[in-house]
Design a protein around this motif. Structure first.
Motif: not given
Lengths: 113, 112
Positions: B6-11, B35-38, B87-91, B106-112
């Protein structure tokens, strides 16, 4: 609604002891179950599976027990090691034919040195 | 070789932006998932594709749109990002439904 497992508990075990992680599932028609291990910063990793026509399956240091009567799964880890520290999930296969697993909420295993 | 990547690993991104997460598997599997992991580690399926065909679409806001150009790729595009999308999104992929998944990291998505 769909539900598998309990709220995320933490199990602390001394290194070398045996660990038992439990999981309750809700659908009595579920026919396939998997345990996953998720280490910090990684995706879940397959550990062991069991089909509903079995009540026990053994792997290397791990054993899964299935009790269909009470809809309960357990994962036993023998001689727990520091590398076993992780979050463990059970998952049941939705038997309706859609490609979907329902995951439990997980158990965090902490191995104490 | 990474089996599911998966890319990116962090967003990290601001509210209202549009972003995409890419996923590729080299296992030859027919089925791929998002999948979404909260924050409480709960894993919930969002989408599943079998051989480029959408087969599972859970109750997910239509701001989320998966795309599968071929059976080895499943991308996730998210429009108008909201704080709750963090959240962390897993393929993941599997050969068939009765087999377990192989997950990406996983891709850790952080929305600010």
């Amino acid at each position: 609604g769909e539900s598998v497992g309990l709220h995320l508990p933490t199990l602390s075990v001394q290194e070398g002891d045996n660990s038992i992680i439990n999981c309750a599932y809700s659908n009595s028609a579920s026919d396939y179950f998997i345990w996953y291990k998720q280490e910090s910063g990684k995706g879940p990793q397959f550990i062991i599976d069991i089909r509903s026509n079995m009540d026990k399956r053994q792997g290397q240091r791990v054993t899964v027990l299935l009790n269909k009567t009470v809809k309960h799964l357990s994962l036993q880890i023998a001689a727990t090691q520091p590398g076993d520290s992780a979050v463990y999930f059970c998952a049941e296969n939705n038997p309706t034919g859609t490609y979907k697993y329902i995951f439990g909420t997980g158990t965090r295993l902490k191995v104490l040195a | 070789d990474t089996a599911v990547s998966q890319t990116p690993k962090y967003l990290v991104t601001q509210m209202g932006n549009d972003k995409s997460i890419k996923c590729e598997q080299n296992l030859g599997h027919d089925t791929m998932y998002w999948y979404k992991q909260d924050s409480k580690k709960f894993l919930k399926i969002m989408f599943s594709y079998n051989n480029k065909e959408l087969i599972i679409n859970e109750t997910v806001p239509n701001r989320f749109s998966p795309k599968s150009p071929d059976k080895a790729h499943l991308n996730l595009h998210i429009n108008s990002l909201e704080l709750g999308d963090s959240a962390v999104y897993f393929c993941a992929s599997s050969p068939r439904s009765e087999y377990g998944y192989t997950f990406g990291s996983g891709t850790r998505l952080t929305v600010v």
